[in-house]
Design an enzyme around this catalytic site. Structure first.
Site, PDB file in Angstrom:
ATOM      1  N   ALA A 115       0.753  -1.145   0.064  1.00 32.10           N
ATOM      2  CA  ALA A 115      -0.007   0.023   0.021  1.00 32.10           C
ATOM      3  C   ALA A 115       1.144   1.155   0.080  1.00 32.10           C
ATOM      4  CB  ALA A 115      -1.028   0.069   1.084  1.00 32.10           C
ATOM      5  N   LEU A 116       1.921   1.155  -1.031  1.00 29.86           N
ATOM      6  CA  LEU A 116       2.676   2.282  -0.899  1.00 29.86           C
ATOM      7  C   LEU A 116       2.312   3.716  -1.327  1.00 29.86           C
ATOM      8  CD1 LEU A 116       5.579   0.330  -2.880  1.00 29.86           C
ATOM      9  CD2 LEU A 116       5.296   0.532  -0.616  1.00 29.86           C
ATOM     10  N   HIS A 148       6.806   6.145   1.532  1.00 31.48           N
ATOM     11  CA  HIS A 148       7.474   4.850   1.310  1.00 31.48           C
ATOM     12  C   HIS A 148       8.635   5.399   0.021  1.00 31.48           C
ATOM     13  CE1 HIS A 148       4.150   2.596   2.364  1.00 31.48           C
ATOM     14  NE2 HIS A 148       4.898   2.113   3.437  1.00 31.48           N
ATOM     15  N   LYS A 165       7.584   8.798  11.332  1.00 29.81           N
ATOM     16  CA  LYS A 165       6.114   8.563  11.960  1.00 29.81           C
ATOM     17  C   LYS A 165       6.016   7.447  12.852  1.00 29.81           C
ATOM     18  CE  LYS A 165       2.576   6.848   9.540  1.00 29.81           C
ATOM     19  NZ  LYS A 165       2.029   5.868  10.612  1.00 29.81           N
TER      20      LYS A 165
END
Ligand code: PAF
Length: 280
Positions: free
Chosen positions: A32-33, A37, A149
């Site tokens: 789920a780039l 990323h 994050k």
């Protein structure tokens, strides 16, 4: 880009690269780039001869089975994004390949794993440590890249590498944000249109909070942040913490540490979002 699903084959291919004195930069992901990323990938590409990425939704790091079920899986788009940035190898194993039998290793990270995410998501960091160790053993990277994050995850991985004397340099990378300030995360894909519009409130609140330093004490500041979210019925606070940036333990006075950050985890609808900001 070479896509490989098998440990033995990937190891063979990377051994060949290493034999030509090529350095390997590694970015492990759960797919789920998003552009966050890609920033890690770009940095890894710049600092190494070869870029290896992995996509593996690690079942044992999900303490909530619903969360695992709902985790976005977007392999075709991910593959295209990796091709476009010039990734050299993509490791895309099955769960059977990674876990031919259950891995019950227990890592004791002490207080580091008992606060914030560790407290709210029991077993999560042990699952992360197990898979990251396996991935590092397979890829044997020179450098591995992780976003800030997931600040506590980064600290756990640094602790893992120290504990096991692993010959890899862990490179922390700054949080990448949407133009409206929302920290990029694969989970953002799960937000409804309305929730997505509300979500920038998280970073806005963090930014406003740090303007109250040092007038407010850490306790008063946490209280203030909690109040901001309480006024918004769409948010439910999971935790708010003000902690030092190495051990991630709560601070009670601004003099308690030289690096201090504010950490939050909130639910927006049923999606759990985390963010953090450096105070000093
Ligand atoms: O941050 C992630 O995407 C995952 O926790 C990681 C590091 C790839 C381990 O599964």
């Amino acid at each position: 880009m070479i896509i490989n699903e098998y440990i033995a084959e990937l190891k063979q291919l990377l051994m060949h690269e290493r034999s030509q004195a090529k350095t390997i930069g590694f970015v492990p992901t759960m797919g789920a780039l998003h552009p966050g990323h890609l920033e890690l990938m770009k940095q890894a590409k710049k600092e190494n001869d070869i870029l290896v990425a992995s996509i593996f939704v690690n079942p044992i790091q999900f303490n909530n089975p619903e969360d695992l079920k709902k985790y976005p899986r977007t392999f075709e788009t991910d593959r295209q994004m990796l091709e476009d940035i010039g990734c050299d190898f993509l490791f895309y194993p099955s769960a059977e390949e990674i876990y031919p039998e259950p891995d019950n290793t227990y890592y004791d990270f002490g207080a580091l794993a008992q606060c914030m995410e560790g407290e709210k998501r029991p077993g999560h960091f042990n699952g992360v440590a197990i898979v990251v160790r396996k991935l590092f053993d397979i890829v044997e990277p020179d450098k591995a890249y992780f976003g800030e994050k997931d600040f506590q995850q980064l600290a756990i991985i640094q602790a893992l590498v120290r504990k096991l004397n692993m010959p890899v340099q862990v490179i922390p990378c700054p949080i990448v944000r949407e133009v409206d300030g929302l920290a990029m995360s694969s989970r953002n894909m799960r937000l409804s249109k309305e929730a997505r519009q509300e979500a920038p409130f998280i970073y806005e609140t963090l930014k406003r909070a740090i303007t109250l330093f040092p007038t407010y004490s850490p306790e008063a500041l946490k209280h203030w942040v909690a109040g901001q979210f309480e006024n918004k019925e769409t948010f439910t606070v999971d935790y708010i913490e003000i902690a030092d940036t190495t051990e991630l333990q709560a601070v009670h006075n601004w003099e308690d540490a030289s690096g201090i950050s504010l950490f939050v985890a909130v639910f927006l609808e049923e999606v759990r979002l985390i963010d953090n900001i450096r105070i000093i």
